[in-house]
Design a protein around this motif. Structure first.
Motif, PDB file in Angstrom:
ATOM      1  N   LEU A  82     -21.553 -43.482   1.305  1.00 53.19           N
ATOM      2  CA  LEU A  82     -21.707 -44.936   1.230  1.00 53.19           C
ATOM      3  C   LEU A  82     -21.989 -45.547   2.597  1.00 53.19           C
ATOM      4  CD1 LEU A  82     -18.838 -45.759  -1.266  1.00 53.19           C
ATOM      5  CD2 LEU A  82     -21.282 -46.043  -1.697  1.00 53.19           C
ATOM      6  N   MET A  83     -21.270 -45.102   3.620  1.00 49.70           N
ATOM      7  CA  MET A  83     -21.466 -45.657   4.963  1.00 49.70           C
ATOM      8  C   MET A  83     -22.851 -45.339   5.501  1.00 49.70           C
ATOM      9  SD  MET A  83     -17.858 -45.254   6.977  1.00 49.70           S
ATOM     10  CE  MET A  83     -17.451 -43.620   6.395  1.00 49.70           C
ATOM     11  N   GLU A  84     -23.300 -44.113   5.306  1.00 47.51           N
ATOM     12  CA  GLU A  84     -24.585 -43.704   5.864  1.00 47.51           C
ATOM     13  C   GLU A  84     -25.773 -44.270   5.093  1.00 47.51           C
ATOM     14  OE1 GLU A  84     -24.036 -39.456   5.971  1.00 47.51           O
ATOM     15  OE2 GLU A  84     -23.200 -39.556   7.991  1.00 47.51           O
ATOM     16  N   MET A  85     -25.606 -44.572   3.800  1.00 51.94           N
ATOM     17  CA  MET A  85     -26.731 -45.024   2.984  1.00 51.94           C
ATOM     18  C   MET A  85     -26.794 -46.535   2.802  1.00 51.94           C
ATOM     19  SD  MET A  85     -26.716 -41.865   0.219  1.00 51.94           S
ATOM     20  CE  MET A  85     -26.734 -42.979  -1.107  1.00 51.94           C
ATOM     21  N   SER A  86     -25.741 -47.240   3.124  1.00 51.04           N
ATOM     22  CA  SER A  86     -25.714 -48.682   2.897  1.00 51.04           C
ATOM     23  C   SER A  86     -26.763 -49.387   3.760  1.00 51.04           C
ATOM     24  CB  SER A  86     -24.328 -49.246   3.211  1.00 51.04           C
ATOM     25  OG  SER A  86     -24.313 -50.627   2.966  1.00 51.04           O
ATOM     26  N   LYS A  88     -26.759 -52.691   4.172  1.00 45.30           N
ATOM     27  CA  LYS A  88     -26.123 -53.851   4.793  1.00 45.30           C
ATOM     28  C   LYS A  88     -24.754 -53.427   5.301  1.00 45.30           C
ATOM     29  CE  LYS A  88     -23.455 -56.452   1.626  1.00 45.30           C
ATOM     30  NZ  LYS A  88     -23.239 -57.766   1.120  1.00 45.30           N
ATOM     31  N   PRO A  89     -24.141 -54.229   6.156  1.00 43.39           N
ATOM     32  CA  PRO A  89     -22.804 -53.857   6.633  1.00 43.39           C
ATOM     33  C   PRO A  89     -21.852 -53.624   5.451  1.00 43.39           C
ATOM     34  CG  PRO A  89     -23.634 -55.749   7.845  1.00 43.39           C
ATOM     35  CD  PRO A  89     -24.591 -55.507   6.713  1.00 43.39           C
ATOM     36  N   LEU A  90     -21.090 -52.552   5.523  1.00 46.89           N
ATOM     37  CA  LEU A  90     -20.169 -52.204   4.445  1.00 46.89           C
ATOM     38  C   LEU A  90     -18.836 -51.782   5.027  1.00 46.89           C
ATOM     39  CD1 LEU A  90     -19.614 -51.628   1.427  1.00 46.89           C
ATOM     40  CD2 LEU A  90     -20.470 -49.304   1.839  1.00 46.89           C
ATOM     41  N   THR A  91     -17.792 -52.474   4.630  1.00 52.90           N
ATOM     42  CA  THR A  91     -16.434 -52.126   5.030  1.00 52.90           C
ATOM     43  C   THR A  91     -15.785 -51.397   3.868  1.00 52.90           C
ATOM     44  OG1 THR A  91     -16.269 -54.042   6.486  1.00 52.90           O
ATOM     45  CG2 THR A  91     -14.201 -53.051   5.762  1.00 52.90           C
ATOM     46  N   ARG A 168     -29.335 -65.515  19.659  1.00 47.41           N
ATOM     47  CA  ARG A 168     -28.580 -65.863  18.461  1.00 47.41           C
ATOM     48  C   ARG A 168     -28.648 -64.652  17.531  1.00 47.41           C
ATOM     49  NH1 ARG A 168     -26.086 -69.863  17.130  1.00 47.41           N
ATOM     50  NH2 ARG A 168     -25.642 -70.504  15.042  1.00 47.41           N
ATOM     51  N   LEU A 169     -27.498 -64.136  17.144  1.00 49.89           N
ATOM     52  CA  LEU A 169     -27.457 -62.963  16.279  1.00 49.89           C
ATOM     53  C   LEU A 169     -27.845 -63.332  14.853  1.00 49.89           C
ATOM     54  CD1 LEU A 169     -24.074 -61.375  17.453  1.00 49.89           C
ATOM     55  CD2 LEU A 169     -26.375 -60.884  18.292  1.00 49.89           C
ATOM     56  N   ASN A 170     -28.447 -62.403  14.180  1.00 50.78           N
ATOM     57  CA  ASN A 170     -28.780 -62.574  12.768  1.00 50.78           C
ATOM     58  C   ASN A 170     -27.716 -61.832  11.963  1.00 50.78           C
ATOM     59  OD1 ASN A 170     -30.105 -63.150  10.402  1.00 50.78           O
ATOM     60  ND2 ASN A 170     -31.653 -61.563  10.658  1.00 50.78           N
ATOM     61  N   SER A 171     -26.523 -62.393  11.939  1.00 51.64           N
ATOM     62  CA  SER A 171     -25.358 -61.724  11.344  1.00 51.64           C
ATOM     63  C   SER A 171     -25.412 -61.714   9.822  1.00 51.64           C
ATOM     64  CB  SER A 171     -24.076 -62.429  11.788  1.00 51.64           C
ATOM     65  OG  SER A 171     -24.024 -62.469  13.181  1.00 51.64           O
ATOM     66  N   ARG A 172     -24.836 -60.644   9.274  1.00 51.76           N
ATOM     67  CA  ARG A 172     -24.715 -60.526   7.821  1.00 51.76           C
ATOM     68  C   ARG A 172     -23.265 -60.196   7.475  1.00 51.76           C
ATOM     69  NH1 ARG A 172     -28.895 -56.178   5.987  1.00 51.76           N
ATOM     70  NH2 ARG A 172     -27.807 -55.008   7.566  1.00 51.76           N
ATOM     71  N   ALA A 173     -22.743 -60.877   6.488  1.00 51.04           N
ATOM     72  CA  ALA A 173     -21.371 -60.603   6.053  1.00 51.04           C
ATOM     73  C   ALA A 173     -21.319 -59.216   5.406  1.00 51.04           C
ATOM     74  CB  ALA A 173     -20.907 -61.663   5.069  1.00 51.04           C
ATOM     75  N   PRO A 174     -20.286 -58.442   5.725  1.00 52.15           N
ATOM     76  CA  PRO A 174     -20.192 -57.104   5.129  1.00 52.15           C
ATOM     77  C   PRO A 174     -19.693 -57.160   3.688  1.00 52.15           C
ATOM     78  CG  PRO A 174     -18.307 -57.487   6.532  1.00 52.15           C
ATOM     79  CD  PRO A 174     -19.203 -58.697   6.663  1.00 52.15           C
ATOM     80  N   GLY A 175     -20.160 -56.203   2.897  1.00 53.05           N
ATOM     81  CA  GLY A 175     -19.554 -55.973   1.601  1.00 53.05           C
ATOM     82  C   GLY A 175     -18.243 -55.243   1.852  1.00 53.05           C
TER      83      GLY A 175
END
Length: 190
Positions: A82-86, A88-91, A168-175
């Motif tokens: 899951l971590m390697e294939m995601s 988007k950010p994934l917690t 300015r960072l283009n941040s994305r909320a993690p799943g």
């Protein structure tokens, strides 16, 4: 073109972390406050700052999934996949955490995330370990620029990375998902 970092910036961040301090870093989820898992005092500070900032949880962030095996009794293969294939950010919240200060572990669980970036990877390589992080924005919100960093969090940092500081960072909320002991997946946040 790959982003570049300056060697003195990396050296200052490494020095601050090796001395048990905390560093502000730019990530794909915005600016964060980071320390090493072995720095118990700084980890306690991170814990108390995360409690004062609703929505700010502690995550063990790594550039190399193999570094995580030191911090868990076992990691399901599914977590690595899951971590390697995601895309988007994934917690991922895993069970059987170890070798981090006890107050960071709730019911032997700890959140982890995988992240690749030239500055962050060089930092983990020099330190030979992942980092504990919390979001640096006010009220647990993402901080896309240094002017959005919570004042209390900013004042607790021993160093602020110069890397990406002017942009300015283009941040994305993690799943966020939790992996149970038998491979069951609970989606907490998409």
């Amino acid at each position: 073109m790959e982003k570049r970092y300056e060697a003195p910036d990396l050296k200052s961040a490494v020095t601050a972390l090796k001395e048990g301090g905390k560093v502000l870093l730019p990530l794909d989820t915005g600016w964060c406050l980071a320390t090493t898992p072995q720095s118990e005092e700084a980890a306690k500070d991170l814990f108390f700052l995360s409690k004062k900032t609703p929505g700010s949880n502690i995550v063990l962030l790594t550039d190399n999934v193999n570094r995580l095996t030191y911090y868990f009794e076992e990691i399901p293969d599914l977590a690595f996949d899951l971590m390697e294939m995601s895309e988007k950010p994934l917690t991922i919240i895993l069970n059987k955490a170890r070798r981090v200060p006890d107050l960071l572990i709730q019911e032997k669980q700890l959140a982890i995330r995988y992240y690749q970036d030239p500055f962050f990877s060089a930092l983990c390589t020099r330190l030979r370990q992942p980092l504990l992080i919390i979001t640096a924005g006010s009220n647990g919100q993402m901080a896309n620029h240094t002017d959005e960093i919570d004042e209390t969090i900013q004042s607790s940092a021993g160093y602020t990375a110069l890397y990406s500081q002017d942009e300015r960072l283009n941040s994305r909320a993690p799943g966020v998902l939790q992996l149970g002991p038998n491979g069951e997946i609970t989606i907490i946040k998409e």
